[in-house]
Design an enzyme around this catalytic site. Structure first.
Site, PDB file in Angstrom:
ATOM      1  N   TYR A  32      33.577  37.974  46.009  1.00  0.00           N
ATOM      2  CA  TYR A  32      34.053  39.312  46.369  1.00  0.00           C
ATOM      3  C   TYR A  32      32.955  40.307  46.738  1.00  0.00           C
ATOM      4  O   TYR A  32      33.256  41.415  47.161  1.00  0.00           O
ATOM      5  CB  TYR A  32      34.891  39.893  45.226  1.00  0.00           C
ATOM      6  CG  TYR A  32      36.137  39.091  44.966  1.00  0.00           C
ATOM      7  CD1 TYR A  32      37.251  39.219  45.790  1.00  0.00           C
ATOM      8  CD2 TYR A  32      36.203  38.189  43.914  1.00  0.00           C
ATOM      9  CE1 TYR A  32      38.401  38.479  45.571  1.00  0.00           C
ATOM     10  CE2 TYR A  32      37.350  37.443  43.691  1.00  0.00           C
ATOM     11  CZ  TYR A  32      38.434  37.594  44.519  1.00  0.00           C
ATOM     12  OH  TYR A  32      39.565  36.853  44.301  1.00  0.00           O
ATOM     13  N   ASN A  83      46.114  46.361  49.416  1.00  0.00           N
ATOM     14  CA  ASN A  83      45.529  45.106  48.959  1.00  0.00           C
ATOM     15  C   ASN A  83      46.274  44.770  47.672  1.00  0.00           C
ATOM     16  O   ASN A  83      45.895  45.210  46.600  1.00  0.00           O
ATOM     17  CB  ASN A  83      44.031  45.229  48.703  1.00  0.00           C
ATOM     18  CG  ASN A  83      43.419  43.902  48.289  1.00  0.00           C
ATOM     19  OD1 ASN A  83      44.111  42.979  47.883  1.00  0.00           O
ATOM     20  ND2 ASN A  83      42.102  43.818  48.371  1.00  0.00           N
ATOM     21  N   ASP A  96      60.154  44.224  48.346  1.00  0.00           N
ATOM     22  CA  ASP A  96      61.364  45.014  48.570  1.00  0.00           C
ATOM     23  C   ASP A  96      61.044  46.500  48.722  1.00  0.00           C
ATOM     24  O   ASP A  96      61.643  47.189  49.555  1.00  0.00           O
ATOM     25  CB  ASP A  96      62.368  44.805  47.437  1.00  0.00           C
ATOM     26  CG  ASP A  96      63.051  43.453  47.501  1.00  0.00           C
ATOM     27  OD1 ASP A  96      62.957  42.778  48.550  1.00  0.00           O
ATOM     28  OD2 ASP A  96      63.683  43.071  46.496  1.00  0.00           O
ATOM     29  N   HIS A 109      42.725  42.123  52.616  1.00  0.00           N
ATOM     30  CA  HIS A 109      42.157  41.273  51.573  1.00  0.00           C
ATOM     31  C   HIS A 109      40.666  41.165  51.822  1.00  0.00           C
ATOM     32  O   HIS A 109      40.233  40.979  52.964  1.00  0.00           O
ATOM     33  CB  HIS A 109      42.780  39.877  51.599  1.00  0.00           C
ATOM     34  CG  HIS A 109      44.226  39.881  51.238  1.00  0.00           C
ATOM     35  ND1 HIS A 109      44.665  39.932  49.931  1.00  0.00           N
ATOM     36  CD2 HIS A 109      45.328  39.872  52.019  1.00  0.00           C
ATOM     37  CE1 HIS A 109      45.985  39.941  49.925  1.00  0.00           C
ATOM     38  NE2 HIS A 109      46.412  39.914  51.179  1.00  0.00           N
ATOM     39  N   ILE A 110      39.889  41.265  50.772  1.00  0.00           N
ATOM     40  CA  ILE A 110      38.437  41.185  50.882  1.00  0.00           C
ATOM     41  C   ILE A 110      38.007  39.794  51.334  1.00  0.00           C
ATOM     42  O   ILE A 110      37.125  39.639  52.166  1.00  0.00           O
ATOM     43  CB  ILE A 110      37.786  41.584  49.543  1.00  0.00           C
ATOM     44  CG1 ILE A 110      38.055  43.076  49.297  1.00  0.00           C
ATOM     45  CG2 ILE A 110      36.299  41.273  49.527  1.00  0.00           C
ATOM     46  CD1 ILE A 110      37.708  43.556  47.906  1.00  0.00           C
TER      47      ILE A 110
END
Length: 157
Positions: A32, A83, A96, A109-110
């Site tokens: 990350y 994210n 929903d 997303h990283i």
């Protein structure tokens, strides 16, 4: 403020982050990176200000809090960068809630979730997002906000 379908550009933007993202910089830096959630927030605020958005930035590990923030975005006709982290693959409740939005949604997303294990490759959120940015590291948030700006302008034309 009216939604983009009514021809108005939303001035409000929600940047929402799911579980474990508060541990960025400490958690698996080889995967990350070293940027913290505070670093990402600062970048998001700069980009949002540059593009004329009033931004709400939130991170939580609680699914219900993410859903509540999406409800707030709906009430405020706000665009959403999200994210959802682990909830990307498991949360029908979040899906929903996002379905209610009439403003642009960009999933970020990283890491490149498509290059990871099978459990990470099928995001429910992607089914309602106007765009998905994955694998660009923290810079993906900047790209996501710029994409929201572009989608918003195009919706008005």
């Amino acid at each position: 403020m009216a939604d983009t379908k009514a021809g108005m550009v939303p001035g409000r933007l929600f940047v929402l982050n799911g579980p474990n993202l508060n541990m960025l910089g400490l958690r698996e830096p080889g995967v990350y990176g070293r940027a913290t959630i505070e670093d990402i927030e600062a970048c998001c605020r700069r980009t949002a200000a540059e593009l004329g958005f009033d931004v709400f930035f939130g991170q939580t590990s609680a699914e219900h809090q993410l859903v509540d923030w999406v409800h707030d975005a709906f009430r405020q006709s706000a665009a959403v960068v999200i994210n959802p982290a682990g909830y990307s693959f498991t949360s029908v409740a979040l899906l929903d809630a996002l379905r209610m939005l009439e403003t642009p949604i960009v999933e970020v997303h990283i890491t490149n979730i498509h290059a990871r294990g099978e459990v990470y490759q099928k995001s429910l959120v992607s089914t309602v997002a106007g765009a998905v940015i994955a694998g660009a590291g923290p810079y993906g948030y900047d790209l996501a906000i710029r994409t929201i700006s572009r989608l918003t302008r195009e919706a008005v034309v």
